[in-house]
Motif scaffolding. Structure first.
Motif, PDB file in Angstrom:
ATOM      1  N   PRO A 138       8.775  48.218  10.929  1.00 38.07           N
ATOM      2  CA  PRO A 138       8.935  48.122   9.641  1.00 38.07           C
ATOM      3  C   PRO A 138      10.270  47.978   9.108  1.00 38.07           C
ATOM      4  O   PRO A 138      11.342  48.004  10.140  1.00 38.07           O
ATOM      5  CB  PRO A 138       8.575  49.512   8.952  1.00 38.07           C
ATOM      6  CG  PRO A 138       9.009  50.420  10.166  1.00 38.07           C
ATOM      7  CD  PRO A 138       8.798  49.747  11.310  1.00 38.07           C
ATOM      8  N   VAL A 139      10.630  47.280   7.930  1.00 41.82           N
ATOM      9  CA  VAL A 139      12.047  46.907   7.562  1.00 41.82           C
ATOM     10  C   VAL A 139      12.808  48.174   7.557  1.00 41.82           C
ATOM     11  O   VAL A 139      12.206  49.339   6.958  1.00 41.82           O
ATOM     12  CB  VAL A 139      12.006  46.266   6.320  1.00 41.82           C
ATOM     13  CG1 VAL A 139      13.294  46.231   5.449  1.00 41.82           C
ATOM     14  CG2 VAL A 139      11.213  44.804   6.039  1.00 41.82           C
ATOM     15  N   PRO A 140      14.128  48.128   8.250  1.00 36.16           N
ATOM     16  CA  PRO A 140      14.661  49.727   8.401  1.00 36.16           C
ATOM     17  C   PRO A 140      15.053  49.906   7.062  1.00 36.16           C
ATOM     18  O   PRO A 140      15.147  49.303   6.070  1.00 36.16           O
ATOM     19  CB  PRO A 140      15.825  49.007   9.384  1.00 36.16           C
ATOM     20  CG  PRO A 140      15.803  47.642   9.117  1.00 36.16           C
ATOM     21  CD  PRO A 140      14.631  47.209   8.886  1.00 36.16           C
ATOM     22  N   THR A 141      15.196  51.296   7.054  1.00 34.81           N
ATOM     23  CA  THR A 141      15.868  51.960   5.971  1.00 34.81           C
ATOM     24  C   THR A 141      17.347  52.066   5.472  1.00 34.81           C
ATOM     25  O   THR A 141      17.613  52.072   4.403  1.00 34.81           O
ATOM     26  CB  THR A 141      15.315  53.670   5.849  1.00 34.81           C
ATOM     27  OG1 THR A 141      15.593  54.031   7.147  1.00 34.81           O
ATOM     28  CG2 THR A 141      13.834  53.847   5.844  1.00 34.81           C
ATOM     29  N   THR A 142      18.036  51.762   6.789  1.00 37.00           N
ATOM     30  CA  THR A 142      19.461  51.601   6.627  1.00 37.00           C
ATOM     31  C   THR A 142      19.649  50.208   6.003  1.00 37.00           C
ATOM     32  O   THR A 142      18.718  49.141   6.357  1.00 37.00           O
ATOM     33  CB  THR A 142      20.135  51.715   7.816  1.00 37.00           C
ATOM     34  OG1 THR A 142      19.655  50.582   8.977  1.00 37.00           O
ATOM     35  CG2 THR A 142      19.986  53.009   8.517  1.00 37.00           C
ATOM     36  N   GLY A 143      20.698  49.969   4.904  1.00 35.47           N
ATOM     37  CA  GLY A 143      20.830  48.496   4.533  1.00 35.47           C
ATOM     38  C   GLY A 143      21.566  47.677   5.656  1.00 35.47           C
ATOM     39  O   GLY A 143      21.918  47.907   6.634  1.00 35.47           O
TER      40      GLY A 143
END
Lengths: 391, 391
Positions: free
Chosen positions: B320-325
């Motif tokens: 999934p799209v990571p939680t860190t920016g």
């Protein structure tokens, strides 16, 4: 922060070629530079979409440029320190900060600070009368170098004089002055580094800067014939100055190399600098990206050179301005030198004005220099100065 | 012509990352790219000031983009040829022109043309029914490769099938189809060149392109282990295709290398291409500047490599799209790899989407590849795939 990308916004005061090339570098980092420009036709304002039109001496214009930006930084040194202090007090992140930047704005402050630190500088004194200059010359000998304490660049604001005749006139015209010993020198060098708020420093190799009439014409990277020890010495000198002044962003230290092998600090700049333009094409990380990384407190990039020799030649507007257009001259330059990296600033042509630069990399410094000079002169004048003809 | 600078204006159809990086290159040439974008938040529209918002299938939008431009060119192949022919009839300089571009828009036209020219292509046939596919497979064996004649990219529009079961469904859905023999291959290569209206050609070294699930992940430049003879052979193949199609601007020729040492043409593209992104950091002249030089009929730049090994790794959105920016991931990537050249496109993150690329140059291809892959994966996911920890 740009909400569309999750990446930071940097605002740069000044719309000249340094901001133009910083915008180029910002694009790779996923950003778009915000530019505070006087006019929409300035070099950076013509290529960036996020432009604030306003004066860098106007607090409200500076505020408009800074809104929502992670850092405010500079294309030039002309923003009054008191305005920057106001911005800092209002919570704007200003890099370099006003205390650091003062060393690049005021030559007397810079000289005094470096002298205090025990760093090598030419003998100097403040000037409030012609008598001060006479007294200085009595100790150090004529001629001496008069310098405007603020606002000089590219040879302007510097006078080499054999007597103190012009001093009162300059003072009366409101030019704050200092006097320096005229240094006997073998050549000029420059060291450019970047320093982050965290305190990380990355130093580019020392370069030789060649001037004509006080204007830089070529930069040779790395400086030919500089010993490893000397390269380390000037690199460490620049690092000490960076730490002492607290600069964040790029610092350029211009140096005189003397016949007895010493290095004296001539000038400081705290912004991208002409003496590191070569790094765009000749180093792993170009100075414009490095400046952005420093002011954003990103880890700094490698400053390693890509090839053994790199020469940057400034394109200085021809005198008279040539009748052929810049597009035609560009064609001919590319035809002769397919390896030339050309950077044009979108500036109108005036005699002696920096309108672009050319970089060539290779193995042999003399050959690379010859080619870069020919290419830059042709771009400026439409003439091959070696008499070459394509016909 | 930009009256402010005396330098040309190029208009590019499409506001994606290719236009974004072309604008970066245009800045150095004293230009500012005009971009026709669907939305103001497209990658190029966020960094260029001269943006026309409009659809590339709308003749009026194309006309607005072309007004006053020296050349109209492309970030993608989706502009209908009939609209381009109209523009040409109205006096617009379109590069590549519609007849050339058709070879990059229609795979069946391309295959037929190359076969006519005697160039090496996989066996192929048009498909108007499942029976056509069955007949082709009877001659060439299953499985076969079904391809959408138009509109596919990054593995979309390609189906490897063991029977003709999906053919009628695809045809009924309006997808024009062709069938190809499935080529046994040892790897994929690409050759990118630029060709000017004058007919000058400059060829980049052949590269190896590595794919995963039909999407390019890495490009190795130059292609490891390719003999000089083979490199010359594929370079000349690309030059013949360029001359035969009359392409102006960049041409990318994607190739299969077979176990018996042959090279078959897989795809053509006529625009800046992912397989030449490495040239921005690894060659004297980057492909984006080269494309501008070609469409403006400037003499082309040197395509020489700067270092023996260069690897470009695509940053493909994490799943999934990571939680860190992205900003945090960029910090960590720069901290570990100061030599990494990062190019972010300003695109929102979606699993598998190309949101940027990383280039590393050096002496050892395996080491450079390992580092580029790690850096690109970290930028995408926030994870070091080798288990490395900075703590």
């Amino acid at each position: 922060m740009d909400e569309r990308t999750g990446l930071p916004v940097v605002a740069m005061v000044g719309g000249g070629q340094l901001a133009r090339m910083t915008h180029q570098a910002a694009i790779a980092l996923g950003q778009s530079l915000r530019v505070l420009a006087l006019h929409p036709d300035e070099p950076a304002a013509m290529v960036a979409p996020d432009v604030v039109i306003g004066d860098h001496r106007d607090l409200d214009a500076l505020r408009r440029a800074a809104v929502g930006a992670e850092a405010l930084t500079f294309d030039h040194e002309h923003v009054p320190g008191e305005l920057l202090s106001r911005l800092v007090a209002e919570g704007v992140t200003v890099h370099p900060g006003p205390e650091a930047l003062l060393h690049a704005q005021d030559k007397l402050v810079m000289r005094r600070r470096l002298a205090e630190l025990g760093e090598p500088v030419p003998a100097f004194a403040p000037v409030s009368s012609a008598a001060d200059v006479d007294a200085f010359a009595a100790e150090h000998g004529w001629p001496v170098v008069l310098k405007a304490v603020r606002g000089g660049y590219d040879g302007r604001g510097v006078w080499i004089v054999g007597d103190s005749g012009i001093v009162d006139e300059l003072l009366e015209a409101g030019t704050p002055l200092m006097v320096e010993r005229r240094v006997e020198l073998v050549r000029e060098l420059a060291v450019v580094l970047a320093r982050s708020p965290f305190g990380q420093v990355a130093v580019y190799p020392a370069v030789e800067t060649v001037q004509r009439d006080g204007i830089n014409t070529e930069v040779l990277a790395p400086a030919p014939g500089l010993s490893e020890d000397a390269a380390e010495e000037v690199g460490e000198l620049a690092i000490r100055i960076a730490a002492a002044t607290g600069v964040v962003g790029l610092l350029a230290v211009e140096l005189f190399e003397t016949p007895d092998g010493r290095f004296l600090v001539n000038e400081l700049a705290m912004r991208p600098h002409n003496s590191a333009h070569w790094s765009m094409d000749g180093a792993v990380t170009g100075q414009f990206e490095q400046h952005l990384r420093a002011v954003l407190d990103y880890p700094l990039g490698s400053t390693a050179v890509l090839r053994p020799a790199c020469v940057m030649a400034n394109v200085l507007g021809g005198d008279p301005v040539p009748t052929t257009g810049p597009d035609e001259r560009l064609h001919h330059t590319f035809a002769r030198f397919p390896e030339a990296r050309v950077h044009l600033y979108g500036k109108s042509e005036r005699p002696g004005r920096k309108i672009g630069h050319v970089t060539i990399t290779g193995d042999d410094m003399d050959e690379v220099r010859r080619r870069a000079r020919l290419a830059a002169d042709h771009l400026a004048t439409g003439v091959w100065t070696d008499g070459w003809s394509a016909h």
